[in-house]
Scaffold this motif. Sequence first.
Motif, PDB file in Angstrom:
ATOM      1  N   GLU A   1       0.827  -1.209   0.000  1.00  0.00           N
ATOM      2  CA  GLU A   1       0.000   0.000   0.000  1.00  0.00           C
ATOM      3  C   GLU A   1       0.862   1.260   0.000  1.00  0.00           C
ATOM      4  OE1 GLU A   1      -3.657   1.636  -0.495  1.00  0.00           O
ATOM      5  OE2 GLU A   1      -3.133  -0.500  -0.407  1.00  0.00           O
ATOM      6  N   LEU A   2       1.952   1.243   0.750  1.00  0.00           N
ATOM      7  CA  LEU A   2       2.859   2.395   0.761  1.00  0.00           C
ATOM      8  C   LEU A   2       3.472   2.620  -0.618  1.00  0.00           C
ATOM      9  CD1 LEU A   2       4.682   1.818   4.177  1.00  0.00           C
ATOM     10  CD2 LEU A   2       3.331   3.827   3.581  1.00  0.00           C
ATOM     11  N   GLU A   3       3.862   1.538  -1.285  1.00  0.00           N
ATOM     12  CA  GLU A   3       4.451   1.674  -2.622  1.00  0.00           C
ATOM     13  C   GLU A   3       3.443   2.236  -3.613  1.00  0.00           C
ATOM     14  OE1 GLU A   3       7.073  -0.964  -5.818  1.00  0.00           O
ATOM     15  OE2 GLU A   3       6.127  -1.922  -4.076  1.00  0.00           O
ATOM     16  N   ARG A   4       2.198   1.775  -3.540  1.00  0.00           N
ATOM     17  CA  ARG A   4       1.162   2.274  -4.451  1.00  0.00           C
ATOM     18  C   ARG A   4       0.932   3.765  -4.240  1.00  0.00           C
ATOM     19  NH1 ARG A   4      -3.902   3.769  -4.237  1.00  0.00           N
ATOM     20  NH2 ARG A   4      -4.051   3.300  -2.006  1.00  0.00           N
ATOM     21  N   MET A   5       0.809   4.186  -2.994  1.00  0.00           N
ATOM     22  CA  MET A   5       0.537   5.591  -2.711  1.00  0.00           C
ATOM     23  C   MET A   5       1.735   6.468  -3.041  1.00  0.00           C
ATOM     24  SD  MET A   5      -1.558   5.086   0.870  1.00  0.00           S
ATOM     25  CE  MET A   5      -1.971   6.806   1.045  1.00  0.00           C
ATOM     26  N   ALA A   6       2.944   5.966  -2.796  1.00  0.00           N
ATOM     27  CA  ALA A   6       4.145   6.744  -3.130  1.00  0.00           C
ATOM     28  C   ALA A   6       4.271   6.924  -4.639  1.00  0.00           C
ATOM     29  CB  ALA A   6       5.384   6.052  -2.566  1.00  0.00           C
ATOM     30  N   HIS A   7       3.954   5.897  -5.421  1.00  0.00           N
ATOM     31  CA  HIS A   7       3.985   6.014  -6.882  1.00  0.00           C
ATOM     32  C   HIS A   7       2.961   7.032  -7.368  1.00  0.00           C
ATOM     33  CE1 HIS A   7       6.885   3.347  -8.736  1.00  0.00           C
ATOM     34  NE2 HIS A   7       6.613   2.406  -7.842  1.00  0.00           N
ATOM     35  N   GLU A   8       1.792   7.051  -6.755  1.00  0.00           N
ATOM     36  CA  GLU A   8       0.763   7.997  -7.178  1.00  0.00           C
ATOM     37  C   GLU A   8       1.133   9.427  -6.811  1.00  0.00           C
ATOM     38  OE1 GLU A   8      -2.884   6.768  -5.420  1.00  0.00           O
ATOM     39  OE2 GLU A   8      -3.119   4.995  -6.707  1.00  0.00           O
ATOM     40  N   LYS A   9       1.750   9.608  -5.656  1.00  0.00           N
ATOM     41  CA  LYS A   9       2.049  10.957  -5.163  1.00  0.00           C
ATOM     42  C   LYS A   9       3.342  11.523  -5.748  1.00  0.00           C
ATOM     43  CE  LYS A   9       0.960  14.306  -2.221  1.00  0.00           C
ATOM     44  NZ  LYS A   9      -0.303  15.053  -2.280  1.00  0.00           N
ATOM     45  N   ALA A  10       4.364  10.692  -5.914  1.00  0.00           N
ATOM     46  CA  ALA A  10       5.664  11.194  -6.386  1.00  0.00           C
ATOM     47  C   ALA A  10       6.296  10.184  -7.337  1.00  0.00           C
ATOM     48  CB  ALA A  10       6.591  11.474  -5.209  1.00  0.00           C
ATOM     49  N   PRO A  11       5.751  10.007  -8.540  1.00  0.00           N
ATOM     50  CA  PRO A  11       6.313   9.009  -9.472  1.00  0.00           C
ATOM     51  C   PRO A  11       7.730   9.339  -9.913  1.00  0.00           C
ATOM     52  CG  PRO A  11       4.672  10.382 -10.567  1.00  0.00           C
ATOM     53  CD  PRO A  11       4.593  10.708  -9.112  1.00  0.00           C
ATOM     54  N   GLY A  12       8.030  10.634 -10.102  1.00  0.00           N
ATOM     55  CA  GLY A  12       9.373  11.016 -10.525  1.00  0.00           C
ATOM     56  C   GLY A  12      10.414  10.711  -9.469  1.00  0.00           C
ATOM     57  N   LEU A  13      10.081  10.952  -8.206  1.00  0.00           N
ATOM     58  CA  LEU A  13      11.022  10.685  -7.127  1.00  0.00           C
ATOM     59  C   LEU A  13      11.240   9.190  -6.943  1.00  0.00           C
ATOM     60  CD1 LEU A  13      12.709  12.211  -5.062  1.00  0.00           C
ATOM     61  CD2 LEU A  13      10.810  12.056  -3.458  1.00  0.00           C
ATOM     62  N   MET A  14      10.194   8.401  -7.155  1.00  0.00           N
ATOM     63  CA  MET A  14      10.332   6.948  -7.038  1.00  0.00           C
ATOM     64  C   MET A  14      11.286   6.391  -8.093  1.00  0.00           C
ATOM     65  SD  MET A  14       8.616   5.447  -4.544  1.00  0.00           S
ATOM     66  CE  MET A  14       8.293   3.784  -5.124  1.00  0.00           C
ATOM     67  N   ALA A  15      11.388   7.081  -9.228  1.00  0.00           N
ATOM     68  CA  ALA A  15      12.274   6.620 -10.301  1.00  0.00           C
ATOM     69  C   ALA A  15      13.723   7.044 -10.096  1.00  0.00           C
ATOM     70  CB  ALA A  15      11.770   7.144 -11.649  1.00  0.00           C
ATOM     71  N   SER A  16      13.998   7.886  -9.116  1.00  0.00           N
ATOM     72  CA  SER A  16      15.365   8.362  -8.890  1.00  0.00           C
ATOM     73  C   SER A  16      16.235   7.244  -8.326  1.00  0.00           C
ATOM     74  CB  SER A  16      15.354   9.549  -7.918  1.00  0.00           C
ATOM     75  OG  SER A  16      14.643  10.622  -8.463  1.00  0.00           O
ATOM     76  N   HIS A  17      17.511   7.312  -8.653  1.00  0.00           N
ATOM     77  CA  HIS A  17      18.443   6.264  -8.243  1.00  0.00           C
ATOM     78  C   HIS A  17      18.640   6.288  -6.735  1.00  0.00           C
ATOM     79  CE1 HIS A  17      21.759   3.407  -9.023  1.00  0.00           C
ATOM     80  NE2 HIS A  17      22.282   3.959  -7.945  1.00  0.00           N
ATOM     81  N   GLY A  18      18.512   5.100  -6.096  1.00  0.00           N
ATOM     82  CA  GLY A  18      18.817   4.956  -4.684  1.00  0.00           C
ATOM     83  C   GLY A  18      17.721   5.393  -3.731  1.00  0.00           C
ATOM     84  N   ILE A  19      16.606   5.876  -4.256  1.00  0.00           N
ATOM     85  CA  ILE A  19      15.518   6.347  -3.393  1.00  0.00           C
ATOM     86  C   ILE A  19      14.430   5.276  -3.362  1.00  0.00           C
ATOM     87  CG2 ILE A  19      13.746   8.115  -3.063  1.00  0.00           C
ATOM     88  CD1 ILE A  19      15.577  10.139  -4.232  1.00  0.00           C
ATOM     89  N   SER A  20      14.197   4.703  -2.187  1.00  0.00           N
ATOM     90  CA  SER A  20      13.253   3.605  -2.037  1.00  0.00           C
ATOM     91  C   SER A  20      11.875   4.119  -1.644  1.00  0.00           C
ATOM     92  CB  SER A  20      13.758   2.620  -0.979  1.00  0.00           C
ATOM     93  OG  SER A  20      13.778   3.243   0.294  1.00  0.00           O
ATOM     94  N   THR A  21      10.940   3.191  -1.539  1.00  0.00           N
ATOM     95  CA  THR A  21       9.573   3.545  -1.148  1.00  0.00           C
ATOM     96  C   THR A  21       9.537   4.170   0.237  1.00  0.00           C
ATOM     97  OG1 THR A  21       8.696   1.729  -2.485  1.00  0.00           O
ATOM     98  CG2 THR A  21       7.255   2.623  -0.787  1.00  0.00           C
ATOM     99  N   MET A  22      10.302   3.610   1.184  1.00  0.00           N
ATOM    100  CA  MET A  22      10.283   4.129   2.552  1.00  0.00           C
ATOM    101  C   MET A  22      10.860   5.546   2.612  1.00  0.00           C
ATOM    102  SD  MET A  22       8.822   1.987   4.481  1.00  0.00           S
ATOM    103  CE  MET A  22       7.801   1.422   3.136  1.00  0.00           C
TER     104      MET A  22
END
Length: 348
Positions: A215-236
């Motif tokens: 659930e955290l991964e889904r919400m993080a992708h919806e809220k900040a997709p660009g940041l999730m794609a950055s190198h070394g930055i995880s869902t947490m």
Amino acid sequence: MDQVIIGVDTHKSNHIAVAINTHGARLGEKTIPTTSRGYRDLEIWASGFGQVKAFGIEGTGSFGANLSRALMAKGHVVMDVMRPNRQIRYLQGKSDALDAEGAARSVLNGQTTALAKTQTGTSEMLRHLKVARDSAVKARSQAMITLKTLIINAPVELRDTLEKINGRITLIRHLAAWHQPTQINSPTASAKMVLRSIARRCLALHEEVDGHDRELERMAHEKAPGLMASHGISTMTVAEMLILVGDNPERIRSEAALAKLCGVCPVPASSGKTNRMRLNRGGNRQANAALYRVAIVRMRDHEMTRAYVAKRTTEGKTRREIVRCLERYIVREIYRHLCGSQTSPRPV
């Protein structure tokens, strides 16, 4: 109409409010219960002195959360007031009314500038999920430690059997599949029953953590997709930053403010002929730890970061100083994604 500032000292069952005008004169004091009716009474009482310029509330993230949400829903400006200075409290004394008055005066003199979080959107939902996940992870770790201790102290024939099983999850599933003993008449039977119980608890907590992670991964992708794609930055890390920024990112005025909030802004430590900076030991330590993990990952396998580290090393910087610089760059990248302009950020 005169403008007034309301300071509020928050508690579990009641809040104490003090009103002052823009000249600093104290106008009145009121105690309200922590209910919807009490919040309405506070608003009516404050309006009786004039136009309310702002509410300064202590603990907008704990005891004052519901009050701040109710006031912001009515369109009021709510400021997040830090706890009183201990030296001033020691000199002037301590009471709820004095703390409320101090909160109002800190807004008046400009010492308090931070707007409260709205706590009504995705960031608040992420905070709830992360609190539950962290609690489940801690309980799972404690259960695993207890399980290993019991296996070490189990009867030798039982211990020899279990030591042949490789893998933590395999061992837990093996123990959880045991049948419940019908009667406890020996240490072996009691050990089997307890090991089965704790193993089932571990499995339940493991499933709970996995559910929160999804659930955290889904919400993080919806809220900040660009940041999730950055190198070394995880869902947490993304979740931690979204929780820190809140649902009203406009309250973070600049990337320097976000850096200070994360505890990665340099602090002057110069004296005499020595001119240097030191690490900041303040700010949100969970966010600071998340930024440190990102910096370490990028130093290991990110080409641009490794080139930067090599360059700074030749300049005489220590590893700690380089990590501090990297964390500052990472904050700049996060700021552009979450609360900055629409220009595409470049990774470190």
